[in-house]
Structure formats: C-alpha cells, structure tokens
Design an enzyme around this catalytic site. Structure first.
Site, PDB file in Angstrom:
ATOM      1  N   GLU A 131       0.923  -1.231  -0.053  1.00  0.00           N
ATOM      2  CA  GLU A 131      -0.035   0.118   0.041  1.00  0.00           C
ATOM      3  C   GLU A 131       0.794   1.391   0.112  1.00  0.00           C
ATOM      4  O   GLU A 131       0.530   2.276  -0.661  1.00  0.00           O
ATOM      5  CB  GLU A 131      -0.862   0.059   1.188  1.00  0.00           C
ATOM      6  CG  GLU A 131      -2.077  -0.891   1.284  1.00  0.00           C
ATOM      7  CD  GLU A 131      -1.562  -2.435   1.637  1.00  0.00           C
ATOM      8  OE1 GLU A 131      -2.502  -3.406   1.720  1.00  0.00           O
ATOM      9  OE2 GLU A 131      -0.280  -2.649   2.080  1.00  0.00           O
TER      10      GLU A 131
ATOM     11  N   LYS B 247     -17.962  -1.531   5.685  1.00  0.00           N
ATOM     12  CA  LYS B 247     -18.432  -2.671   4.717  1.00  0.00           C
ATOM     13  C   LYS B 247     -19.926  -2.443   4.377  1.00  0.00           C
ATOM     14  O   LYS B 247     -20.448  -2.797   3.336  1.00  0.00           O
ATOM     15  CB  LYS B 247     -17.716  -3.756   5.095  1.00  0.00           C
ATOM     16  CG  LYS B 247     -17.903  -5.114   4.167  1.00  0.00           C
ATOM     17  CD  LYS B 247     -17.026  -6.270   4.477  1.00  0.00           C
ATOM     18  CE  LYS B 247     -16.866  -7.229   3.394  1.00  0.00           C
ATOM     19  NZ  LYS B 247     -16.060  -8.438   3.799  1.00  0.00           N
TER      20      LYS B 247
ATOM     21  N   PHE C 115     -11.530  -7.877  13.658  1.00  0.00           N
ATOM     22  CA  PHE C 115     -10.326  -8.347  12.865  1.00  0.00           C
ATOM     23  C   PHE C 115     -10.099  -7.105  11.816  1.00  0.00           C
ATOM     24  O   PHE C 115     -10.985  -6.831  11.049  1.00  0.00           O
ATOM     25  CB  PHE C 115     -10.637  -9.521  12.095  1.00  0.00           C
ATOM     26  CG  PHE C 115      -9.522 -10.068  10.985  1.00  0.00           C
ATOM     27  CD1 PHE C 115      -8.384 -10.404  11.702  1.00  0.00           C
ATOM     28  CD2 PHE C 115      -9.833 -10.037   9.836  1.00  0.00           C
ATOM     29  CE1 PHE C 115      -7.468 -10.647  10.885  1.00  0.00           C
ATOM     30  CE2 PHE C 115      -8.804 -10.353   8.914  1.00  0.00           C
ATOM     31  CZ  PHE C 115      -7.405 -10.958   9.313  1.00  0.00           C
ATOM     32  N   GLN C 116      -8.781  -6.664  11.757  1.00  0.00           N
ATOM     33  CA  GLN C 116      -8.316  -5.837  10.780  1.00  0.00           C
ATOM     34  C   GLN C 116      -9.140  -4.265  10.926  1.00  0.00           C
ATOM     35  O   GLN C 116      -9.004  -3.647  10.134  1.00  0.00           O
ATOM     36  CB  GLN C 116      -8.384  -6.261   9.367  1.00  0.00           C
ATOM     37  CG  GLN C 116      -7.336  -7.229   9.314  1.00  0.00           C
ATOM     38  CD  GLN C 116      -7.092  -7.405   7.566  1.00  0.00           C
ATOM     39  OE1 GLN C 116      -8.003  -7.387   6.836  1.00  0.00           O
ATOM     40  NE2 GLN C 116      -5.847  -7.915   7.287  1.00  0.00           N
TER      41      GLN C 116
ATOM     42  N   MET D 132      24.210   9.947   2.551  1.00  0.00           N
ATOM     43  CA  MET D 132      24.007  11.095   3.382  1.00  0.00           C
ATOM     44  C   MET D 132      24.305  11.018   4.672  1.00  0.00           C
ATOM     45  O   MET D 132      24.884  11.769   5.548  1.00  0.00           O
ATOM     46  CB  MET D 132      22.702  11.487   2.895  1.00  0.00           C
ATOM     47  CG  MET D 132      22.288  13.159   3.650  1.00  0.00           C
ATOM     48  SD  MET D 132      23.332  14.253   2.806  1.00  0.00           S
ATOM     49  CE  MET D 132      22.604  14.649   1.415  1.00  0.00           C
TER      50      MET D 132
END
Length: 578
Positions: free
Chosen positions: A67, A179, A129-130, A493
């Site tokens: 993602e 959902k 969940f999630q 760097m």
C-alpha cells in the site's frame, strides 16, 4: 454489462436508480475524471473490488505490491499530471500502510483521494479483525478525512473529497467506508461535482493594497531577489511567473519542489536554494535588500538559522495559504492569494528593469562554485565515477526533456542540483518528509501521469531496497520506467554527516546489497551494471533507448560528499564549498 450499469443507463429518464454504495463510488470516480487507481484489495474493501470487476473498461486499476507503493504511485501521478491521485486500500494494516505517503503528500501539498475499506459499522470500536481507527490515526496527515457508515453519504462525501484535495493548497484526503455502506443499496440520484463548501475557503481574498505595497518595495529595490517554490507549479502559474521575473529582471532561485517552473538555463534562473543549493543564492540571500518569496514556505533546509536569515532585507511573501505568512520568516508585505492571480496584478505595477550588476554578482559566485566544486564533480578525469558526472551524461541524452524522479539522500541532492529541466512538472521528489523508498513507486505513477515522456528514477542503493517489491508492479503493468541506481555501497547522506560531524564514526551505514541486475531479471526487467567511465555513456544510452523498463546500476565512488553544504545550525551565508 453489469446490471447496475444497465440500471444507471436507464436512470437518465427517471433521474434515480437503486445501486450499491460501491457502484456509487465508482461512478463518482468516473465523473471526476479518474484515469488510474493504484490499489491493493483486502477483506474490508472487497465489495468495492467486486464492483470494480465490471468497470475494467472505464477505470484502470494498477495492482501494487504494497500500500505504501500505491500511495507513492498516486503521488507521482498527481505530480506529473496535475490531477488528483486515487488510491485504494483495505482496513487495518492496509490503511496504516498509507500513513507515510499521506504525511509525505500533506507536507508536499500533493492532491490525493485515498479510499479505505473498514469493518461493518456495528463492529466499530470492538477491536474486530483488521479494525483500526484510521480516522484518528490520519487526522494529522490529511487535509480532510471522513468515515462513511451509510451508502447515501457517498456521492456528497466523494465530491467534497475531490474538491478539497485539489482546491486551494492541495493535499491528501482519506475516505474510510464501512463494509455495510459498500454493500448497502440506495436510491442514487446522480453525482454532482462540488465547487463550494460553506466552511472552507480555498483561496484567501486578494488585497490590492498589499499588491501595491509589494510593487513599491520591488520598484525601489537595488538588490531584489526572488525565491520560488512549488506554489508556482501547483497554481499553474509558470507563464505568469516568467512574465514577472522577465519584466522585473530579478535574479531568481528555486526550492527543490519548485524546480522546472522555468527552464534550468533561463538567464534569470540563478540556481537552487538550501542546504545543498548553489553558492550564490545562499550567500546573497543575506545581501539582498528585498526578498520576494513566491509559493514557498521558508523550510528550515532553505533558511538555515532563522536568527541570521536575511535580516537586512524587506520581505514580500506571496502564498495561497495564509498560515505560511510569518510562520518562519517575518514578512514586510504579505500578498495572500493564488499566485496565478496575484502575479499578473503585481507584474502590471512593477517597473521594467535589468539589475545587471546585481545579476553579475550571482555569476561571480557561480564561477567560484564551478572552480571549487562543479568541475570536479561533473568532469572528473580519473578515479571512480561520480554521481554528478552520471547526471551530467544523462542530461546530454535526455536534453532536459525527461521527468526525473528521485529518492532521498546524496543522489537526490546531486540530481536536483545538476539535472537539466526544460519544462514544468519534471522534478518529482520527496521534499518535506524525505521519504526513502519514494522514487520507484512514484516513478511508476509519474509515467502513468505523463505517458508520452521519458521517466527516469534516480535512486540510491539504500532507498531502492525499501520498496523494491514494486518491480512486480512494473512487471505486471508493463509500464516503461528507467531505473538508475547510483550505488555507493553506503547510506551516503548519513555517512557524510557522520564523517563531517561525528569524527568519521560510521555507525551502521555500510550497506550490503543484492545483485540488482539479477533481481530485475527475476521480474522480467532488463538491466546491466556499469563502473567504468568509458562505458558510461553507452550504458545510459542503452537504458534510455530500451523498449520497456530497464535497470542500470552505476557504481559510484563510495565516500564522495555533496557540496556546497550549509551545516545544520549555521547561517546560509556560512555555506561550505568543501
């Protein structure tokens, strides 16, 4: 054709049709002109993906490998196209993986609309969940966010999302859709684009009296100096800016996100500002009598020590965001407004001048920098390859017409310093946040945003390994991106700072890397490694001319430092040439 789409076609007569929240979302994206979606499916966003199955010919979805890669690709698309980038992710870890990209887009003013799935509304707050509270997590790093729990909210919320993302000072918007709202059917009465929100004013009211005061200061100045940033590009005011500096004859320097607004070789373009910027623009900031800042925010990497920054100068600051005025540098005359509108008004009031002697002073400092730094960096005759000569050779082949996408580190500063840019929206980099891993996915998005232009991703060996999985996105999509890894076998760097300020105590910066060419080959991408100067030009030419993506690993000197440099905590006038 899917049933919902057939019903939508019939609804032209009745003006209403029953559709799911997912279909309403996709219809909204089409009307908003969405060209490509970068996303990754999951459980909580599955109804949207199911609806997307029937929209394959209308919406181009690119399956990314992470993602974070998706949102950086969305940023790259927005930066090169000037349109809103669109990103899909599921709930929980899918949504939290967007946070770095949201923060990056927020600080760099990049317009995005991110759609995340969420658990059913009745499960919110139960640690399902999630389930993650993505609204509170992303509030500090979004211009606006909103959780949709009822499908009837979707048309209005999406229209507001696009309007907020792209209007005024652009930024990222996140819409979290439960959902049940994705599945829920409702009477869809069509979609209307938003052009006004009562509580939101994207542009401040232009105050003409301040434009007159600014013109008076500029007309009386003996040593005026323009600093411009990305606001010129975001406001699509490149021509207005060019007209302003050419009439005024004022030397002008750029922040890294403003690069390309006027061509690199424009006679009034005196170079890059900031910690690794050019010598003249930094030193002479503290000698000018009027400092005109246009669409830039006086970031600490540009100003150095604020208590020693341009104290002798009167400051004119043009910005669309009033919160930037007086935030870091005290302004003598604030000019609020969109620079596409304020610059022409200011140009009408200023006198036509040349400032030849003052401009020559910048040329004097450039000559010093060329002698002390640039010649050795761009034209070495022995030893290992330098990053600067690689960018210089690349310029010869692209003629300044390519889009250069950089990651973060030494290679970024070298590319920004030396890349030739003939047109706007050609420099794509992570400016304010400094996100390693940005370049590869951003280059994918950049190519989708500008398919007719050559896109070259310039990346360090460290940053490349943070998002290298997006090679899979290149493989599956067939997108043509040129990948150039400048491999110095260090986190360069950080190593430079450890050398200069920590007595060469190299603490965990010596990085071991895989065989990048073999890795690319595993993804079906051609590639090669070059380490010898006599082979560099041919290798670059092979990369540029190759049909399809190509990875070129360039082995550069391990312990070369990027100069000039304004050490942290120092004034811009204390810039070091070595």
């Amino acid at each position: 054709m899917e049933i919902a789409q057939q019903e939508l076609a019939k609804s032209a007569e009745t003006k209403t049709v029953e559709v799911s929240g997912s279909v309403a979302l996709l219809e909204a994206l089409i009307i908003e002109g969405t060209e490509v979606i970068f996303g990754y499916p999951g459980g909580a966003i599955m109804p949207i993906y199911d609806a997307l199955y029937d929209y394959k010919e209308k919406l181009n979805h690119i399956l990314v490998r992470h993602e974070q890669g998706g949102i950086h690709a969305g940023q790259g698309f927005a930066r090169t196209s000037g349109k809103v980038g669109v990103v899909f992710a599921t709930s929980g870890p899918g949504a939290t993986n967007l946070v770095t990209g949201l923060a990056d887009a927020m600080i760099d003013s990049t317009p995005l609309v991110c759609i995340t799935g969420q658990v059913f509304a009745h499960l919110l707050g139960t640690d399902a969940f999630q389930e993650t509270d993505v609204i509170n997590i992303t509030t500090p790093v979004t211009k606006w966010n909103f959780q949709v729990t009822d499908a009837t909210e979707i048309p209005e919320v999406i229209s507001k999302a696009f309007y907020i993302a792209k209007s005024g000072r652009p930024g990222p918007v996140l819409i979290d859709i439960t959902k049940n709202a994705q599945i829920q059917k409702f009477d869809f009465k069509g979609y209307s684009k938003c052009d006004h929100i009562r509580s939101y004013r994207p542009k401040p009211i232009i105050r003409k009296e301040y434009i007159q005061k600014a013109a008076d200061l500029i007309n009386s100045a003996k040593k005026p100096f323009v600093l411009w940033g990305q606001g010129v590009i975001l406001g699509e005011a490149e021509q207005e800016f060019k007209a302003f500096i050419e009439k005024s004859g004022i030397p002008s320097a750029w922040t890294i996100l403003g690069a390309g607004a006027i061509p690199t070789d424009h006679p009034l373009n005196v170079g890059m500002l900031g910690m690794h910027g050019n010598y003249g623009p930094n030193v002479l900031t503290n000698e000018c009598d009027v400092l005109i800042a246009i669409g830039m925010r006086f970031d600490d990497r540009v100003t150095g020590r604020l208590d020693k920054y341009a104290k002798q100068a009167k400051v004119v600051h043009l910005d669309i965001d009033p919160s930037e005025i007086d935030k870091n540098v005290q302004t003598t005359v604030p000019v609020w407004g969109d620079c596409k509108e304020t610059l022409p008004a200011l140009t009408d009031l200023i006198q036509e001048k040349t400032h030849a002697e003052w401009l020559e002073k910048f040329s004097d400092h450039t000559r010093k920098e060329v002698e002390a730094v640039i010649d050795a960096e761009l034209h070495p005759t022995s030893g290992e390859l330098t990053m600067g000569e690689v960018i210089h050779q690349l310029n010869q082949l692209t003629h300044g017409d390519a889009i250069i996408v950089t990651d973060v580190g030494q290679h970024q500063m070298v590319a920004c310093r030396y890349a030739k840019l003939n047109q706007t929206r050609s420099n794509v980099t992570s400016g304010g946040l400094g996100t390693m891993g940005f370049a590869l996915p951003a280059a994918i998005g950049a190519k989708f945003g500008a398919p007719d232009r050559t896109v070259v991703a310039v990346i360090g060996d460290g940053g490349f390994q943070m998002t290298l999985q997006e090679l899979g996105t290149i493989m599956q999509s067939g997108i043509d991106v040129k990948i150039m890894i400048l491999n110095n076998r260090f986190l360069g760097m950080v190593r430079q700072w450890q050398e200069m300020f920590n007595d060469h105590r190299y603490s965990f910066v010596d990085i071991t890397s895989p065989d990048f060419v073999a890795l690319a080959a595993a993804y079906g991408i051609a590639g090669k490694t070059v380490s010898e100067r006599e082979n560099l030009n041919d290798s670059l030419e092979e990369m540029i001319n190759h049909k399809g993506s190509f990875l070129l690993e360039v082995m550069v000197t391990k312990e070369n430092n990027v100069f000039p440099m304004v050490p942290q905590g120092c004034s811009v006038a204390e810039i070091r040439l070595k």
